[in-house]
Design a protein around this motif. Structure first.
Motif, PDB file in Angstrom:
ATOM      1  N   ILE A 196       0.851  -1.095  -0.010  1.00 42.71           N
ATOM      2  CA  ILE A 196      -0.101  -0.004  -0.012  1.00 42.71           C
ATOM      3  C   ILE A 196       0.918   1.382  -0.021  1.00 42.71           C
ATOM      4  CG2 ILE A 196      -1.725   1.285   1.359  1.00 42.71           C
ATOM      5  CD1 ILE A 196      -2.641  -1.393   2.287  1.00 42.71           C
ATOM      6  N   ALA A 197       1.917   1.257   0.731  1.00 42.67           N
ATOM      7  CA  ALA A 197       2.840   2.432   0.926  1.00 42.67           C
ATOM      8  C   ALA A 197       3.611   2.516  -0.645  1.00 42.67           C
ATOM      9  CB  ALA A 197       3.805   2.224   2.110  1.00 42.67           C
ATOM     10  N   LEU A 198       3.850   1.640  -1.039  1.00 37.89           N
ATOM     11  CA  LEU A 198       4.569   1.575  -2.297  1.00 37.89           C
ATOM     12  C   LEU A 198       3.812   2.403  -3.238  1.00 37.89           C
ATOM     13  CD1 LEU A 198       6.822  -1.225  -2.645  1.00 37.89           C
ATOM     14  CD2 LEU A 198       7.777   0.814  -2.056  1.00 37.89           C
ATOM     15  N   PHE A 199       2.549   1.738  -3.375  1.00 34.72           N
ATOM     16  CA  PHE A 199       1.463   2.308  -4.353  1.00 34.72           C
ATOM     17  C   PHE A 199       1.134   3.738  -4.217  1.00 34.72           C
ATOM     18  CE2 PHE A 199      -2.782   3.061  -5.961  1.00 34.72           C
ATOM     19  CZ  PHE A 199      -2.839   2.473  -7.156  1.00 34.72           C
ATOM     20  N   ILE A 200       1.247   4.326  -3.035  1.00 32.74           N
ATOM     21  CA  ILE A 200       0.691   5.605  -2.744  1.00 32.74           C
ATOM     22  C   ILE A 200       2.012   6.633  -3.021  1.00 32.74           C
ATOM     23  CG2 ILE A 200       0.401   7.289  -0.957  1.00 32.74           C
ATOM     24  CD1 ILE A 200      -1.259   5.101   0.466  1.00 32.74           C
ATOM     25  N   ALA A 201       3.253   5.934  -2.664  1.00 36.96           N
ATOM     26  CA  ALA A 201       4.210   6.667  -2.793  1.00 36.96           C
ATOM     27  C   ALA A 201       4.755   6.933  -4.319  1.00 36.96           C
ATOM     28  CB  ALA A 201       5.603   6.025  -2.213  1.00 36.96           C
ATOM     29  N   THR A 202       4.200   5.602  -5.120  1.00 36.13           N
ATOM     30  CA  THR A 202       4.539   5.955  -6.498  1.00 36.13           C
ATOM     31  C   THR A 202       3.715   7.005  -7.158  1.00 36.13           C
ATOM     32  OG1 THR A 202       5.111   3.563  -6.610  1.00 36.13           O
ATOM     33  CG2 THR A 202       4.672   4.492  -8.784  1.00 36.13           C
ATOM     34  N   LEU A 203       2.472   7.053  -6.669  1.00 34.81           N
ATOM     35  CA  LEU A 203       1.440   7.863  -7.425  1.00 34.81           C
ATOM     36  C   LEU A 203       1.880   9.414  -6.879  1.00 34.81           C
ATOM     37  CD1 LEU A 203      -1.831   5.912  -6.694  1.00 34.81           C
ATOM     38  CD2 LEU A 203      -0.747   6.266  -8.936  1.00 34.81           C
ATOM     39  N   THR A 204       2.207   9.621  -5.787  1.00 41.60           N
ATOM     40  CA  THR A 204       2.439  10.990  -5.175  1.00 41.60           C
ATOM     41  C   THR A 204       3.788  11.589  -5.459  1.00 41.60           C
ATOM     42  OG1 THR A 204       3.008  10.043  -3.056  1.00 41.60           O
ATOM     43  CG2 THR A 204       0.600  10.578  -3.384  1.00 41.60           C
ATOM     44  N   ALA A 205       4.818  10.660  -5.809  1.00 37.62           N
ATOM     45  CA  ALA A 205       6.145  10.993  -5.793  1.00 37.62           C
ATOM     46  C   ALA A 205       6.659  10.513  -7.142  1.00 37.62           C
ATOM     47  CB  ALA A 205       7.145  10.609  -4.603  1.00 37.62           C
ATOM     48  N   SER A 206       7.657   9.512  -7.025  1.00 37.73           N
ATOM     49  CA  SER A 206       8.006   9.050  -8.391  1.00 37.73           C
ATOM     50  C   SER A 206       8.391   7.413  -7.906  1.00 37.73           C
ATOM     51  CB  SER A 206       9.222   9.896  -8.702  1.00 37.73           C
ATOM     52  OG  SER A 206      10.202   9.674  -7.905  1.00 37.73           O
ATOM     53  N   PRO A 207       8.694   6.531  -9.232  1.00 37.32           N
ATOM     54  CA  PRO A 207       9.164   5.402  -9.012  1.00 37.32           C
ATOM     55  C   PRO A 207      10.372   5.264  -8.456  1.00 37.32           C
ATOM     56  CG  PRO A 207       8.024   5.581 -11.043  1.00 37.32           C
ATOM     57  CD  PRO A 207       8.106   6.970 -10.494  1.00 37.32           C
ATOM     58  N   TRP A 209      11.956   7.223  -6.054  1.00 38.04           N
ATOM     59  CA  TRP A 209      11.693   7.429  -4.512  1.00 38.04           C
ATOM     60  C   TRP A 209      11.163   6.372  -3.957  1.00 38.04           C
ATOM     61  CZ3 TRP A 209      15.224  10.347  -2.482  1.00 38.04           C
ATOM     62  CH2 TRP A 209      15.674  11.746  -3.271  1.00 38.04           C
ATOM     63  N   SER A 210      10.087   5.705  -4.562  1.00 38.61           N
ATOM     64  CA  SER A 210       9.539   4.277  -4.080  1.00 38.61           C
ATOM     65  C   SER A 210      10.589   3.284  -3.974  1.00 38.61           C
ATOM     66  CB  SER A 210       8.611   4.030  -5.077  1.00 38.61           C
ATOM     67  OG  SER A 210       7.507   5.047  -5.065  1.00 38.61           O
ATOM     68  N   VAL A 211      11.311   3.281  -5.133  1.00 36.81           N
ATOM     69  CA  VAL A 211      12.531   2.115  -4.947  1.00 36.81           C
ATOM     70  C   VAL A 211      13.488   2.233  -3.839  1.00 36.81           C
ATOM     71  CG1 VAL A 211      14.357   1.095  -6.214  1.00 36.81           C
ATOM     72  CG2 VAL A 211      12.411   1.594  -7.560  1.00 36.81           C
ATOM     73  N   VAL A 212      13.939   3.729  -3.651  1.00 36.91           N
ATOM     74  CA  VAL A 212      14.840   4.069  -2.558  1.00 36.91           C
ATOM     75  C   VAL A 212      14.238   3.794  -1.079  1.00 36.91           C
ATOM     76  CG1 VAL A 212      15.677   5.892  -1.402  1.00 36.91           C
ATOM     77  CG2 VAL A 212      15.874   5.600  -4.083  1.00 36.91           C
ATOM     78  N   GLY A 213      12.952   3.984  -1.089  1.00 41.33           N
ATOM     79  CA  GLY A 213      12.110   3.739   0.200  1.00 41.33           C
ATOM     80  C   GLY A 213      12.104   2.343   0.573  1.00 41.33           C
ATOM     81  N   LEU A 214      11.692   1.607  -0.532  1.00 42.70           N
ATOM     82  CA  LEU A 214      11.831   0.058  -0.446  1.00 42.70           C
ATOM     83  C   LEU A 214      13.006  -0.765   0.122  1.00 42.70           C
ATOM     84  CD1 LEU A 214      10.181  -2.750  -1.062  1.00 42.70           C
ATOM     85  CD2 LEU A 214      11.197  -2.436  -3.318  1.00 42.70           C
TER      86      LEU A 214
END
Length: 507
Positions: A196-207, A209-214
Motif C-alpha cells: 500500500i505504501a509503495l502504491f501511494i508513494a509511486t502515485l504521489t512522488a516517483s518510481p 523514490w519508491s524504490v529508494v524507500g523500499l
C-alpha cells in the motif's frame, strides 16, 4: 429455577448490550438532527427518516431478543455452509436484477423495503470462516488450508467489487486480523502495508523514490534478522548506501549542469587543447543519465549475487528481502497502469483529491470539504442539538448515512466525537476480551470476526469524514440510517452474545 434464570442473566455480557443501545440511540438522535430542517417532522413520525429508523431500531431489538433467548446457539455453526452459499448466490443475482443506485447494483427492491445482501455477507463469511478455522486439523501454515480460508474471504469480496460497492468490499480486508490471531505470519501484514505504501508513494512522488524507500525498509530487516556477522557495521554501510541514493539526483543534476556549461564554453572557443575537448565530450553523456537508471542498473547487478549468497548461507531473511524487492519493483512500475486502467474514473478522482494530487472542492472533494467544515466548526462542546448550520442547511450530502459522524462533530463537538469513538473502542475491546475467554474455537474466532468488521467500518467511515480515507460509501455501525446496516450489525453482535452466553452458562 430462580437460580438457573439468574445464572443465565449473569452469563450475558450486558456491557456490550448497553454500548449497543447507546450507539443506536445516539445514531437515532443524530439522524433526526440531520433531517429536522428539511422534513420538519417529529422524531417519531414514520414518514421521516428518523421515524423509519425508530421502526428499524424496534425490529432490531426484536431480532436481538430472538437470537439471544429463543434460537439455539448451536444453530449458527450448523447453518454456516448453506447460509454462506445462499448469500453468495444473492450477491451474484442482485447484479443482474437490481436497478442502478449511484453506479452500484447491490440493492433488492422489495416494495417499500430495500435490502442489500452485501451487509449480511459479513455475517455469513464470519460464520463460515469461524467454522473452517476452528477445525481440529486446520493449520494456516499449510498452503491448502490457507488457500481455503482466503477463498472464503475473497469470493464474496470480488462479487461485491463487481457490484461497484468498493467500501463494503474493503471491509473484508479486516479479516486478516482474524487470520493473524489464528497463526497467520505477521510478516504478511507488514508486506501488505508495504504494498500500500509503495502504491501511494509511486502515485504521489516517483518510481525512483519508491524504490529508494523500499531499499531503506529492507536493508535493516536483512541485516538485523539474517545470518550476518557484525550487523551494526553492515547496517551503517547499508545506511550510507541508501543515503547515497538520496543525494544521487542532486549529484547527477549538478554534474550535468557543469558538463553542459563546459560544453558551451568549448563550443564558443576558437581553439582548445585536443585532450580537453575529448575529455569534455567523454562526460557529455551525463545530462541524459537518470537516477532511476543508475539505481536499476545496480539492482540488476547485485540481485543475482544476493540470491546466490542467500542460497549458499541458507539465509532466509536475505531470500525474503530479495523476493520482496523484486515484488516491490513490479508493483512500483505497474502502479500507474493499475491506477489508470483498473480503477473507475470517480475512484481515481477521489484518490487524487485524498492524496493531494488535485483539488476539487466543488466536485468529488465537496463532501469531505463540507464534512471537515462541520466537524471543525463544532469546537470543543459543539453548537448544540439542532443548532448545527452545516447540518441544518444540508451542506453535507448523505449526512444521515455515510457522513453521520460530521453531525456528531458539529452539534456535540470534540467531546461528542470522543464519546462516540470511546464507545466503539470499548465495544471492540470487549468483544476481543470475551472472545479470548471462550474455550470453544468457533466462538473465539467469530468474536474476532465481529470485532474486525466493526473496526474496519469505524476506521474507514471516520477516516472518510475527516479526509484521511477516500469517499467510498460505507455506513457507521449502528449510527447511520438504514435498516439493512442496522439489522446486519445487530445480528452480527447478538450471534456472538448468544454463543458467549451458551459457553458461560456451563462455567
Amino acid at each position: 429455577m430462580i437460580e438457573q434464570h439468574a445464572h443465565k442473566r449473569q452469563s450475558i455480557d450486558w456491557a456490550i448490550i448497553g454500548v449497543y443501545l447507546a450507539l443506536v440511540l445516539i445514531g437515532w438522535v443524530n439522524i433526526y438532527a440531520s433531517v429536522h430542517s428539511s422534513e420538519g417532522t417529529s422524531i417519531f413520525d414514520w414518514a421521516s427518516r428518523a421515524g423509519k429508523q425508530f421502526v428499524w431500531i424496534l425490529t432490531s431489538i426484536g431480532l436481538a431478543t430472538i437470537i439471544l433467548f429463543i434460537l439455539p446457539p448451536r444453530l449458527w455453526e450448523g447453518i454456516s455452509i448453506p447460509f454462506y452459499i445462499l448469500v453468495v448466490f444473492l450477491l451474484v443475482i442482485v447484479i443482474f436484477v437490481s436497478s442502478d443506485v449511484k453506479g452500484s447494483h447491490s440493492w433488492f427492491d422489495l416494495g417499500p423495503i430495500r435490502f442489500q445482501p452485501a451487509e449480511i455477507s459479513k455475517i455469513s463469511t464470519s460464520l463460515l470462516l469461524s467454522l473452517v478455522l476452528s477445525q481440529q486439523n486446520f493449520r494456516l501454515s499449510r498452503f491448502k488450508d490457507f488457500m481455503l480460508a482466503a477463498f472464503i474471504i475473497v469470493l464474496p469480496m470480488l462479487v461485491i467489487v463487481a457490484e461497484s460497492e468498493t467500501g463494503s468490499a474493503l471491509v473484508y480486508t479486516g479479516f486478516i486480523f482474524v487470520l493473524y490471531r489464528e497463526g497467520f505470519s505477521g510478516w504478511w501484514l507488514g508486506l501488505i502495508g508495504l504494498v500500500i505504501a509503495l502504491f501511494i508513494a509511486t502515485l504521489t512522488a516517483s518510481p525512483y523514490w519508491s524504490v529508494v524507500g523500499l531499499i531503506a525498509v529492507l536493508v535493516p530487516f536483512v541485516v538485523l534478522t539474517g545470518n550476518t556477522a557484525h550487523p551494526w557495521k553492515r547496517l551503517l554501510l547499508g545506511g550510507l548506501f541508501v543515503l547515497f541514493f538520496c543525494f544521487l539526483p542532486s549529484i547527477l543534476e549538478g554534474a550535468s549542469e557543469m558538463v553542459e556549461s563546459h560544453m558551451d564554453y568549448l563550443n564558443h572557443r576558437i581553439w582548445v587543447p585536443q585532450e580537453s575537448e575529448s575529455g569534455a565530450y567523454f562526460w557529455s553523456f551525463l545530462p541524459g543519465v537518470k537516477p532511476l537508471y543508475v539505481l536499476l542498473a545496480l539492482s540488476v547487478g547485485t540481485t543475482p549475487f544476493l540470491l546466490y549468497r542467500a542460497y549458499r548461507d541458507k539465509d532466509q531473511a536475505m531470500a525474503i528481502s530479495v523476493g520482496a524487492f523484486l515484488l516491490g519493483v513490479i508493483i512500483i512500475f505497474s502502479a500507474d497502469y493499475l491506477f489508470e486502467n483498473v480503477l473507475q474514473p470517480h475512484q481515481r478522482s477521489r484518490i487524487e483529491v485524498l492524496l493531494g494530487m488535485k483539488e476539487d472542492l466543488a466536485g468529488v472533494g465537496y463532501n469531505v470539504h463540507q464534512s471537515k467544515i462541520a466537524i471543525g466548526s463544532g469546537g470543543l462542546l459543539g453548537k448544540g442539538f439542532l443548532q448545527g448550520t452545516q447540518t441544518t442547511f444540508g451542506f453535507v450530502p448523505e449526512q444521515t448515512t455515510d457522513f453521520i459522524f460530521c453531525t456528531v462533530g458539529e452539534e456535540w463537538g470534540f467531546l461528542g466525537c470522543l464519546v462516540v469513538i470511546s464507545l466503539y473502542t470499548f465495544l471492540i475491546a470487549r468483544l476481543i476480551l470475551d472472545a479470548e475467554r471462550c474455550r470453544g474455537n468457533f466462538t473465539r474466532i467469530y468474536g474476532y470476526c465481529v470485532a474486525s468488521c466493526i473496526f474496519m467500518h469505524l476506521f474507514i467511515n471516520v477516516g472518510m469524514t475527516v479526509g484521511l480515507m477516500p469517499v467510498i460509501g460505507i455506513p457507521l455501525p449502528l449510527l447511520s440510517y438504514g435498516g439493512s446496516s442496522l439489522w446486519a450489525f445487530t445480528i452480527l453482535i447478538f450471534i456472538f452474545l448468544a454463543l458467549y452466553r451458551n459457553e458461560k452458562k456451563y462455567f
